[in-house]
Write a protein that holds these residues in place. Sequence first.
Motif, PDB file in Angstrom:
ATOM      1  N   ASN A 149       0.762  -1.377   0.318  1.00  8.59           N
ATOM      2  CA  ASN A 149      -0.103  -0.031  -0.120  1.00  8.59           C
ATOM      3  C   ASN A 149       0.915   1.651  -0.507  1.00  8.59           C
ATOM      4  OD1 ASN A 149      -3.098  -0.769   2.384  1.00  8.59           O
ATOM      5  ND2 ASN A 149      -1.925  -1.466  -0.085  1.00  8.59           N
ATOM      6  N   ASN A 165      -7.582   4.040  -4.497  1.00 13.69           N
ATOM      7  CA  ASN A 165      -7.329   2.742  -4.309  1.00 13.69           C
ATOM      8  C   ASN A 165      -7.241   2.665  -5.757  1.00 13.69           C
ATOM      9  OD1 ASN A 165      -8.701   1.820  -1.894  1.00 13.69           O
ATOM     10  ND2 ASN A 165     -10.828   2.192  -3.164  1.00 13.69           N
ATOM     11  N   VAL A 176      -1.004  -0.469  -4.333  1.00 15.65           N
ATOM     12  CA  VAL A 176      -1.897   0.053  -4.524  1.00 15.65           C
ATOM     13  C   VAL A 176      -1.948   1.393  -3.237  1.00 15.65           C
ATOM     14  CG1 VAL A 176      -4.881  -0.169  -3.313  1.00 15.65           C
ATOM     15  CG2 VAL A 176      -3.098  -2.556  -4.102  1.00 15.65           C
ATOM     16  N   SER A 178      -3.558   3.057  -0.836  1.00 16.76           N
ATOM     17  CA  SER A 178      -5.061   3.333   0.033  1.00 16.76           C
ATOM     18  C   SER A 178      -5.071   4.620   1.153  1.00 16.76           C
ATOM     19  CB  SER A 178      -4.224   2.125   1.415  1.00 16.76           C
ATOM     20  OG  SER A 178      -3.455   2.377   1.989  1.00 16.76           O
TER      21      SER A 178
END
Lengths: 386, 224
Positions: A149, A165, A176, A178
């Motif tokens: 993340n 996202n 990702v 986050s």
Amino acid sequence: MKIYSIAFQSLRRRKTKTIFLIIGLFLSVTSVVTLITVSENINRSVAINLDEFGANIIITPKSDQLMINYGGLSLGEVSFNNSQLSDNDLQKINTIKNRKNLSIIAPKLFETVNLKGKNVLIAGVRFSDELKLKKWWVIKGKSPLPPNNILVGSNTAEALRIKLNDTVSINEQRLVVSGILSNTGSQDDGLIFMDIFTAQTLFRKLSKLSLIEIAALCYDCPIEDIVSQTSSVLPTANVTPIKQNIESKMMAVHSFERFSLGISLVMLVTSFLIVFANVNSSITERTKEIGIFKSVGYRNSHILQIILTEVIAASLTAGLLGFFAGISASKLVLPFLSMHGLSSFTYNFTTLPIAVLLSLFVGITACIYPAIKASRLDPTVAFRFI
Amino acid sequence: MSLIEIENVSKEYKSGTEIVTAVNNISLEIDRGQFITIMGESGSGKSTLLTMLGGLSVPSKGKVLIDDLNIYALPQNNLSDFRREYLGFVFQTFHLIPYLTVEENVMVPLAVGDLTRIQKKEIVHATLDKVHLKEKSKRLINELSGGEQQRVAIARALINDPLIILADEPTGNLDSKTSEDIMDIFGFLVEESKTILLVTHNKVYQSYADKKIFLKDGKIYGGD
């Protein structure tokens, strides 16, 4: 019977006068001890809170190259290409004498990457420490917890059109988004934050660090000591105190101290006036008694001794009682003034001699003029009362 | 040689813009062991004369010699020591210290001396015995009658075994029976060779006196 016995009997048997004299001093000592104790506890609490609010020491590799700035702080040019700090240094820092004062140690690894045709600075951080250090961060989404993340600064997210996202590929690693950092107005807005171990792996810089930020609790220790101790365990690093942070923290703490001191002075002056009025009126009432002492052959110094013994005994009693009452009052008051970080009530026994000396100082200075006046009273004047 | 010699003593003080002469050019000699009564109307200068003899009020003119010492030529501390060694005062309204017991009141002049606690106690008890108050030594002053309070004051005046007792209307606040008791104590003190100067309005007490002095407007106008 000695001279002091007369003074003690006067205190013992003229209870109302004695109680008034002691109360005047007692209230002042209690207020001052309460203010000192409360202010010490609050100062400590404020200082701890402020110490955790951003770093106050920064460690960078030593370099003779041109500097590159991070938030106004210079980083060794080599730090991008040849990190000289390492994870081992974190362990060394934890061996210094004042290690208990090290509240947060936040290592960082910086690396530039090209994303969507633009150079972006990646910061590998330990999120657990970084979030404690930067309490002002507001994150849209979640704080990144899993290693893949990332947290994107607001300016970078806007420039690269990155949304929450989204998936970003860096060195063929899919990461990702986050969380997106709300605008902070700092260098953090232009960065992408990821887990430090992920960054070290991704950029093949295992165990390497670009800089280390430290939040040291320096309320009861000088920051210079921590800097010097850290420098001695990391001889190849620059350990720099962030003066601006330290000064502003100390200014906040000292402002409260000055406020407490001001209130204490007002209390002392009030107490001085109460005791002065009390002793002065008491001496006027005792003119007849002074006449008796003179008639039986007491010298001026004997009369002065009687009055001073009384005031000293009353001041010592008021000082001792005032200290304990002040500590108790602080204990009662502090929960109402409680703030984050005020986990335990502490008081200093060095306040006891201060309280007693303060009481003696106020008592003696307030009575010295009326006492000298009384001792020099013309016997004929005293005799008009007889 | 006389114990007390007063040479051309005057005392003037200011009352508003006026200068009042309380004692006007008095000369007097008093021998050791004499009982002197000083009489006169209010404002005649009796008490002023007594305070000058007691080293408490500096004369405007003249000298006061006691035991050949010019007392007002003494430095302040020596004059205080002189009062403690030579003089005992008894006042009309007793002037005892209310927060001290009988024993402590009598002991006040000894508090500045070098005697031990036991010596002081012995002297106090012997003196209280003389004035028949030994059994009330632990009482506070307000627990005593007027006559008893005056006896405490006499005991305090005697505690340092002074040569001279100066008494200013000592029976002025007492009934006749108690006054007689007090005068008997003074009579007994004269037998012990104390010199007593008693200021009084009561002509009855002239019978105790070896020498009577009458004052009017600050001057001696009669007596023997």
